[in-house]
Design an enzyme around this catalytic site. Structure first.
Site, short mmCIF file in Angstrom:
data_model
loop_
_atom_site.label_atom_id
_atom_site.label_comp_id
_atom_site.label_asym_id
_atom_site.label_seq_id
_atom_site.Cartn_x
_atom_site.Cartn_y
_atom_site.Cartn_z
N ARG A 160 47.20 71.46 90.42
CA ARG A 160 47.74 70.19 90.91
C ARG A 160 49.08 70.42 92.55
O ARG A 160 49.73 71.44 91.22
CB ARG A 160 48.75 68.93 89.74
CG ARG A 160 49.79 68.25 90.77
CD ARG A 160 50.23 66.87 90.07
NE ARG A 160 50.58 66.24 90.64
CZ ARG A 160 51.12 64.69 89.95
NH1 ARG A 160 50.82 64.18 89.05
NH2 ARG A 160 52.36 64.04 90.39
N ARG A 198 46.22 63.67 93.94
CA ARG A 198 46.06 64.85 93.14
C ARG A 198 44.65 64.92 92.25
O ARG A 198 44.12 64.30 91.84
CB ARG A 198 47.61 64.75 92.16
CG ARG A 198 47.61 63.04 91.19
CD ARG A 198 48.14 62.79 91.41
NE ARG A 198 49.43 61.71 92.85
CZ ARG A 198 50.62 61.45 92.16
NH1 ARG A 198 51.71 60.80 91.45
NH2 ARG A 198 51.04 61.20 94.08
N ASP A 243 47.12 63.89 87.19
CA ASP A 243 48.78 63.34 87.26
C ASP A 243 48.32 62.74 85.67
O ASP A 243 47.49 62.17 85.12
CB ASP A 243 48.87 62.79 87.69
CG ASP A 243 50.39 61.63 87.66
OD1 ASP A 243 50.91 62.39 87.19
OD2 ASP A 243 50.16 60.19 88.43
N ASP A 284 50.41 61.14 82.50
CA ASP A 284 52.22 60.34 82.55
C ASP A 284 52.55 60.19 80.57
O ASP A 284 51.40 59.89 80.24
CB ASP A 284 52.39 59.24 83.26
CG ASP A 284 52.38 59.11 85.02
OD1 ASP A 284 53.43 60.80 85.07
OD2 ASP A 284 51.77 58.67 85.63
#
Length: 406
Positions: free
Chosen positions: A89, A99, A102, A104
């Protein structure tokens, strides 16, 4: 699952092999994150700001991972950013752009953090009904002040990472249940792309039928059947090759990278086996009979040629020179093969042993195949199947009901 002592992460991907991106991310996370449970995977439309470039509109895969870690929140975030960069990324890319991966942090135990670098609970939870659905699926109790989940949630598609599914693409006129279906290059290409986008761990190409009474074709014919397809689809990073002819492998492995090689006859030369070992591909070898001593010798032989045991996969050979009841007996004792420390490929799809309990023709045995797949789920590491989509639907429903009702 209670919330106490639980960290929840959201994984997303919409570039490259999205499923493999998740597998790689989970492998990296496991080095410092103890995964307790995961949701299934959903596919959703990309959420984009007004005026975003149209090329950003690529559907995302989304998944929740819950567990714990000894890393404090900021250290956990730093490690996550390192993983994202390692997997490719661009951390400096524009916000909302596509992307590879990801990751989170949604929740970290009961902590509340609000800094420029990190916000916990994650600010976007209340704006993502699909995230709330996945949290609900694994039993995570979303705080009332951010809970907006409703039954209006919808997804484009649903997937699981386990069991690992090996999708069969027979480029032959005479395979027992799908002969001729994918002999035409355009049709094979479309099918391969569909399998790639729908979660196949391996897409296994075969240009030599091994049905009972089959007629072996020459290496040149096998290469001819595969070459045009590989010219179009060789960029796909999860292709496998089902071939037991040295000349076929030597020619095709020069130009294409295969995730694995499946040798159903144990006929490959030492030279070819060394070539496979050097390529890093996984190697599937078939049990010709359930003889522990014979197979221990076979493993030692393969390891001596450079194949690592973790790259050797055992196929018990369902349907190859065995009676229907012998196939059932092998299935019953499948866990014994685990003693060798290798993964197991279970190749049962539409096989004739199912006529013990079904009168359907081979091409119409997908329901029976799924039932057997469910029986060996958790024992076999890979399922070699013809019908990926129905398998995926079954195992999604199974996993979701298991997690939602526990």
């Amino acid at each position: 699952m209670g919330n106490h002592g639980m960290i929840c992460l959201a994984l997303g991907s919409n570039l490259g092999n999205r499923f493999e991106n998740f597998r790689s991310a989970l492998a990296e996370l496991s080095k410092f994150f103890d995964v307790k449970t995961t949701s299934h995977i959903i596919e959703t439309e990309a959420i984009l700001p007004e005026g975003a470039p149209p090329e950003w509109n690529i559907p995302y895969l989304n998944m929740i991972v819950a567990g714990n870690s000894h890393c404090p929140p900021t250290e956990l975030l730093d490690k996550i950013k390192t993983i994202e960069a390692k997997l490719g990324r661009n951390l400096n890319a524009e916000v909302w752009s596509p992307r590879i991966i990801d990751i989170d942090i949604l929740f970290y135990n009961d902590e509340h953090i609000n800094t420029e670098k990190l916000s916990i609970p994650h600010r976007q939870i209340k704006n993502r009904d699909f995230i709330q659905f996945l949290l609900n699926e694994i039993g995570y109790e979303i705080p009332q002040n951010i809970k907006t989940y409703s039954d209006q949630y919808m997804a484009l598609n649903h997937f699981v990472l386990e069991p690992k599914m090996v999708a069969i693409v027979n480029v032959t006129p005479d395979s027992f249940s799908d002969g001729g279906n994918f002999l035409a290059v355009d049709r094979a290409e479309a099918h391969i792309n569909d399998l790639y986008n729908n979660g196949a761990q391996v897409i296994e190409l075969g240009a030599q039928s091994t049905r009972p009474g089959y007629k072996e074709v020459s290496a040149s014919e096998e290469i001819s059947r595969l070459s045009e397809i590989l010219e179009r689809c060789g960029y796909i990073d999860c292709l496998g090759l089902d071939s037991y002819q040295d000349d076929v492998l030597k020619v095709l492995m020069k130009n294409y990278k295969f995730k694995w090689i499946n040798d159903q006859k144990s006929r490959l030369s030492d030279e070819t086996l060394k070539l496979i070992a050097a390529s890093g591909a996984k190697f599937v070898t078939m049990l010709q009979h359930m003889d522990v001593d014979w197979f221990a010798q076979r493993l030692a032989y393969l390891e001596n040629l450079g194949l690592n045991r973790e790259n050797i996969i055992i196929d018990p050979g369902i349907g190859f020179g065995k009676t229907r009841l012998q196939n059932v007996e092998i299935t019953k004792n499948l866990s014994r093969i685990k003693e060798f420390g290798c993964d197991i490929l279970y190749g049962h799809s539409r096989k004739s042993f199912m006529t013990l309990f079904s009168s359907a023709q081979a091409s119409d045995r997908d329901i029976e195949t799924i039932a057997v797949s469910n029986f060996v789920d958790g024992i076999a590491d890979y399922l070699r199947i013809h019908n990926l989509k129905d398998h995926m639907k079954f195992f999604v429903a199974k996993r979701c009901m298991e997690t939602m009702t526990n």
